[in-house]
Design an enzyme around this catalytic site. Structure first.
Site, PDB file in Angstrom:
ATOM      1  N   GLN A  36       0.822  -1.207   0.000  1.00 50.28           N
ATOM      2  CA  GLN A  36       0.000   0.000   0.000  1.00 50.28           C
ATOM      3  C   GLN A  36       0.858   1.261   0.000  1.00 50.28           C
ATOM      4  O   GLN A  36       2.057   1.208   0.270  1.00 50.28           O
ATOM      5  CB  GLN A  36      -0.914   0.004   1.230  1.00 50.28           C
ATOM      6  CG  GLN A  36      -0.168  -0.141   2.541  1.00 50.28           C
ATOM      7  CD  GLN A  36      -1.019  -0.700   3.657  1.00 50.28           C
ATOM      8  OE1 GLN A  36      -2.226  -0.500   3.707  1.00 50.28           O
ATOM      9  NE2 GLN A  36      -0.395  -1.411   4.587  1.00 50.28           N
ATOM     10  N   HIS A  67      -6.897   3.336  20.825  1.00 55.03           N
ATOM     11  CA  HIS A  67      -6.103   2.232  21.371  1.00 55.03           C
ATOM     12  C   HIS A  67      -6.474   1.890  22.811  1.00 55.03           C
ATOM     13  O   HIS A  67      -6.564   0.707  23.164  1.00 55.03           O
ATOM     14  CB  HIS A  67      -4.614   2.562  21.271  1.00 55.03           C
ATOM     15  CG  HIS A  67      -4.109   2.588  19.866  1.00 55.03           C
ATOM     16  ND1 HIS A  67      -3.439   3.659  19.326  1.00 55.03           N
ATOM     17  CD2 HIS A  67      -4.193   1.661  18.875  1.00 55.03           C
ATOM     18  CE1 HIS A  67      -3.116   3.391  18.075  1.00 55.03           C
ATOM     19  NE2 HIS A  67      -3.566   2.193  17.774  1.00 55.03           N
ATOM     20  N   ASP A  91       1.211   0.098  13.846  1.00 52.57           N
ATOM     21  CA  ASP A  91       1.726   1.341  14.439  1.00 52.57           C
ATOM     22  C   ASP A  91       2.191   1.143  15.875  1.00 52.57           C
ATOM     23  O   ASP A  91       2.837   2.019  16.453  1.00 52.57           O
ATOM     24  CB  ASP A  91       0.680   2.454  14.371  1.00 52.57           C
ATOM     25  CG  ASP A  91      -0.646   2.076  15.026  1.00 52.57           C
ATOM     26  OD1 ASP A  91      -0.634   1.554  16.162  1.00 52.57           O
ATOM     27  OD2 ASP A  91      -1.706   2.317  14.412  1.00 52.57           O
ATOM     28  N   ASP A 143       0.768 -12.700   7.007  1.00 53.74           N
ATOM     29  CA  ASP A 143      -0.693 -12.718   6.938  1.00 53.74           C
ATOM     30  C   ASP A 143      -1.274 -13.079   8.308  1.00 53.74           C
ATOM     31  O   ASP A 143      -1.114 -14.211   8.779  1.00 53.74           O
ATOM     32  CB  ASP A 143      -1.114 -13.739   5.883  1.00 53.74           C
ATOM     33  CG  ASP A 143      -2.616 -13.778   5.653  1.00 53.74           C
ATOM     34  OD1 ASP A 143      -3.372 -13.243   6.488  1.00 53.74           O
ATOM     35  OD2 ASP A 143      -3.037 -14.345   4.634  1.00 53.74           O
ATOM     36  N   GLY A 144      -1.943 -12.113   8.943  1.00 52.19           N
ATOM     37  CA  GLY A 144      -2.521 -12.362  10.261  1.00 52.19           C
ATOM     38  C   GLY A 144      -3.597 -13.422  10.235  1.00 52.19           C
ATOM     39  O   GLY A 144      -3.742 -14.207  11.185  1.00 52.19           O
ATOM     40  N   ASP A 161      -6.903  -5.324  15.354  1.00 53.32           N
ATOM     41  CA  ASP A 161      -6.654  -3.910  15.069  1.00 53.32           C
ATOM     42  C   ASP A 161      -6.503  -3.785  13.560  1.00 53.32           C
ATOM     43  O   ASP A 161      -5.394  -3.661  13.028  1.00 53.32           O
ATOM     44  CB  ASP A 161      -5.401  -3.447  15.817  1.00 53.32           C
ATOM     45  CG  ASP A 161      -5.187  -1.945  15.740  1.00 53.32           C
ATOM     46  OD1 ASP A 161      -5.951  -1.275  15.019  1.00 53.32           O
ATOM     47  OD2 ASP A 161      -4.243  -1.450  16.374  1.00 53.32           O
ATOM     48  N   PRO A 168      -9.242  -6.477   0.964  1.00 52.80           N
ATOM     49  CA  PRO A 168      -8.823  -7.822   1.389  1.00 52.80           C
ATOM     50  C   PRO A 168      -9.138  -8.124   2.853  1.00 52.80           C
ATOM     51  O   PRO A 168      -9.377  -9.278   3.211  1.00 52.80           O
ATOM     52  CB  PRO A 168      -7.314  -7.805   1.139  1.00 52.80           C
ATOM     53  CG  PRO A 168      -7.116  -6.780   0.078  1.00 52.80           C
ATOM     54  CD  PRO A 168      -8.162  -5.725   0.318  1.00 52.80           C
TER      55      PRO A 168
END
EC number: 2.5.1.16
Length: 316
Positions: A36, A67, A91, A143-144, A161, A168
């Site tokens: 991205q 958060h 982040d 890939d989570g 998160d 996707p």
């Protein structure tokens, strides 16, 4: 330093008929990661801001709205979290909140984009506050979804998160993925996540909550205002046994102190209880029938065109 905004506004659409604008004075970093476009910009209102594909993700001055509340409603309801998984969250803000727990022994971050992690380490110290240097944090680049589906590790907290379900990432808002998350929770574990906004995307909100309820017996939606999202934002916990509503205001305060959770800018016992008290229009919305999201019936809602969010402009 490249300054394409030059005091102009970054304008972002939250649905085809509503959006928000933030003045940007300087571009600090701009790069194309493997996945991205990434920018770190400076704003008079919020300090440094992270954008992914021109979408506002987090800022130095308002990150705690998101958060703190994503992590601590479920984290405080848990009897004593020692391990946690963050899916996404490159982040570092969610990991930093989890690492505030004196009980926490291990946090794993499964983040797809190495570029987000590296840029955040370099430019967003006021968001992650050194979390990446904490030896309890392990960053897994990849890939989570695949990590959750394949891992043999178990966690007390799983925090999703994620980016919005408009590309996707929509595969991470399905019943099948929530079932995979449930599998890797320890007994008494808690899933925590954001569930879109009942104001700007009410049908998406309905369907995500309905999907959680198809997997977990205890689902507690709650509401948080996030300034750069320009709306009341939906979050939720889901669990087999843990219910945030079981905690009194006094018990929340006791657990915050007992677990050594400091530097909270938003959350306290009274706010904790208040967030779980849903307005009547949200109660009515959730009382309506909503289709469960599955891999064969992905989220398609009132937005229509899934690319609308990226149709952005910067104007004077």
């Amino acid at each position: 330093m490249n300054k394409p905004y030059n005091g102009q506004f970054h304008i972002e659409l939250l649905n085809p008929n509503y959006g928000c604008a933030v003045r940007v004075t300087e571009t600090i970093a701009r790069l194309r990661t493997e996945y991205q476009d990434l920018e770190v910009v400076d704003t008079p209102m919020f300090g440094r801001m992270l954008l992914l594909d021109k979408v506002m993700m987090t800022t130095e001055r308002d990150e705690f709205f998101y958060h703190e509340n994503l992590i601590h409603v479920g984290g405080l309801a848990h009897p004593g979290p020692r391990s946690a998984l963050v899916v996404g969250g490159g982040d570092g803000g969610s990991s930093e909140e989890l690492l505030k727990y004196s009980t926490m022994q291990r946090v794993v971050m499964a983040e797809l984009d190495r570029g987000v992690v590296e840029a955040s380490k370099q430019y967003l110290q006021k968001v992650h506050r050194g979390a990446f240097d904490d030896p309890r944090l392990t960053v897994m680049i990849g890939d989570g979804k695949a990590f959750v589906e394949r891992t043999d590790q178990r966690f007390d907290i799983v925090a999703l998160d994620l980016t919005d379900p408009l590309g996707p990432s929509v595969q991470l808002y399905t019943r099948e993925f929530y079932e995979a998350c449930k599998r890797i929770l320890n007994p008494g574990g808690v899933l925590t996540l954001h569930v879109e906004s009942p104001i700007t995307r009410p049908q998406a909100y309905q369907r995500i909550v309905a999907t959680l309820k198809a997997v977990f017996p205890i689902v507690r939606p709650y509401m948080v205002y996030v300034p750069i999202y320009c709306a009341w934002w939906g979050m939720a916990t889901a669990s087999e046994t843990v219910d945030p509503l079981a905690l009194s205001e006094a018990e929340v305060e006791r657990r915050i102190a007992e677990r050594g959770i400091g530097d909270l800018q938003y959350l306290n016992g009274a706010v904790y209880r208040a967030m779980l008290s849903l307005p009547n229009f949200v109660r009515a919305l959730l009382a309506e029938p909503a289709a469960v999201i599955t891999t064969d019936s992905l989220l398609v809602d009132e937005v229509g065109d899934p690319t609308f969010k990226y149709d952005l402009v910067a104007r004077k």
